[in-house]
Scaffold this motif. Structure first.
Motif, PDB file in Angstrom:
ATOM      1  N   ARG A  65      -6.756   2.415   8.626  1.00 55.76           N
ATOM      2  CA  ARG A  65      -7.196   3.806   8.493  1.00 55.76           C
ATOM      3  C   ARG A  65      -7.871   3.950   7.142  1.00 55.76           C
ATOM      4  NH1 ARG A  65      -4.377   7.846  11.143  1.00 55.76           N
ATOM      5  NH2 ARG A  65      -5.809   9.226  10.009  1.00 55.76           N
ATOM      6  N   MET A  66      -9.192   3.724   7.114  1.00 61.50           N
ATOM      7  CA  MET A  66      -9.910   3.754   5.839  1.00 61.50           C
ATOM      8  C   MET A  66      -9.857   5.122   5.171  1.00 61.50           C
ATOM      9  SD  MET A  66     -10.857   0.686   5.355  1.00 61.50           S
ATOM     10  CE  MET A  66     -11.817   1.017   3.887  1.00 61.50           C
ATOM     11  N   ASP A  67      -9.678   6.180   5.945  1.00 68.63           N
ATOM     12  CA  ASP A  67      -9.592   7.518   5.360  1.00 68.63           C
ATOM     13  C   ASP A  67      -8.269   7.738   4.620  1.00 68.63           C
ATOM     14  OD1 ASP A  67      -8.499   7.280   7.982  1.00 68.63           O
ATOM     15  OD2 ASP A  67      -8.204   9.447   8.019  1.00 68.63           O
ATOM     16  N   GLY A  85      -5.747   1.454   4.273  1.00 71.11           N
ATOM     17  CA  GLY A  85      -5.041   2.567   4.909  1.00 71.11           C
ATOM     18  C   GLY A  85      -3.858   2.167   5.768  1.00 71.11           C
ATOM     19  N   ARG A  86      -3.426   0.916   5.711  1.00 72.44           N
ATOM     20  CA  ARG A  86      -2.251   0.515   6.498  1.00 72.44           C
ATOM     21  C   ARG A  86      -0.971   1.019   5.825  1.00 72.44           C
ATOM     22  NH1 ARG A  86      -4.045  -5.737   7.028  1.00 72.44           N
ATOM     23  NH2 ARG A  86      -4.176  -5.336   4.780  1.00 72.44           N
TER      24      ARG A  86
END
Length: 298
Positions: A65-67, A85-86
């Motif tokens: 989840r890059m955001d 994002g992990r």
């Protein structure tokens, strides 16, 4: 003249004294060592974490989840997130399965192989014993971690190669311990009796030697378990063990140390997990050594 009859109440039944069994003796000694109990509780906690990983976290440890990259610890992400994002809590929890499983597997294999080779070298002696011990001396001539790194690099970075490399460098300690104990046990009367009756060397080693040398080996296995997990994390940190994106404590720290100054949580939580597991096994090993010492029976 009749003998006066006595009532049953005048001669109370003699209740035989109950002799405590091995489990009761071990448990009583275990309770007297609070530090060992703390180590046991920490170990049980990590075993439960490894078994209940899907229950403890609903997040996928490999979901990108890059955001949400490099988020601080929060109610949603207890240990924060990594650079993609992990969820770090999920990765540390699932990493417990891998790190603990690898460490236990390494010590069990190294302990079994080392005990058998040490018993054979000590009981048979001669050329067979010399060959086994000289091979062990060659392995012991190199620093343990350096040799594990060299073997893992030569075989190629992977999970199985890392396990094999650490097993190889751990075997000599168990061989030397089992051999020294075997040299004492082989002079016992029951071993001499077995030889007199013509029992085979294999039978004597399996049924008489190994069962009587296994106690110090188990203590050594417990003491070495923390070191094995630390070596697994070290190889993962150097990129010679478990490969990304598989969650493993050393591999997580390998990436997280670059962000330590600004995102302290990234390498800190897997580092704490390694510290707790390692110290718990050292405490348990010291406690077992004290409890299984015959002098402590006094």
């Amino acid at each position: 003249m009749q003998t006066p009859q006595t009532s049953p109440a005048s001669h109370p039944a003699v209740v035989p004294e109950r002799v405590p069994g091995t489990v009761q003796i071990f448990w009583s000694r275990f309770r007297k060592n609070p530090l060992t109990m703390v180590g046991g509780v920490i170990f049980i906690m990590f075993v439960l974490i490894a078994l209940l990983a899907p229950v403890l976290t609903g997040n996928d440890p490999n979901q990108v989840r890059m955001d949400l990259a490099l988020q601080k610890p929060s109610a949603e992400h207890w240990f924060g997130t990594d650079e993609v994002g992990r969820d770090l809590f999920a990765r540390v929890i699932y990493g417990t399965r891998l790190s603990l499983g690898m460490g236990i597997s390494i010590i069990i294999v190294a302990g079994l192989v080392g005990t058998i080779l040490g018993a054979v070298a000590g009981y048979l002696g001669g050329k067979i014993g010399q060959i086994i011990m000289r091979i062990m001396d060659v392995i012991l001539a190199f620093p343990t971690l350096i040799l594990a790194m060299a073997l893992s690099a030569a075989m190629g970075p992977s999970l199985m190669n890392a396990i094999l490399a650490i097993v190889i460098v751990k075997i000599p300690a168990f061989v030397r311990l089992a051999r020294s104990e075997t040299l004492v046990v082989k002079e016992k009367l029951f071993v001499k009796a077995a030889q007199t009756f013509g029992l085979s060397d294999t039978w004597i080693i399996v049924r008489h030697i190994i069962p009587n040398v296994i106690t110090p080996v188990i203590i050594q296995m417990t003491l070495d378990l923390g070191d094995a997990i630390l070596m697994v994390a070290t190889l993962g940190f150097l990129g010679l063990g478990v490969q990304p994106p598989t969650p493993e404590w050393g591999a997580i720290i390998s990436t997280g140390w670059r962000y330590f100054l600004d995102q302290w949580w990234y390498p800190t939580f897997p580092g704490i997990a390694i510290f707790l597991v390692t110290i718990s096994f050292n405490i348990i090993g010291d406690g077992l050594r004290d409890m299984l010492d015959p002098r402590s029976a006094r």
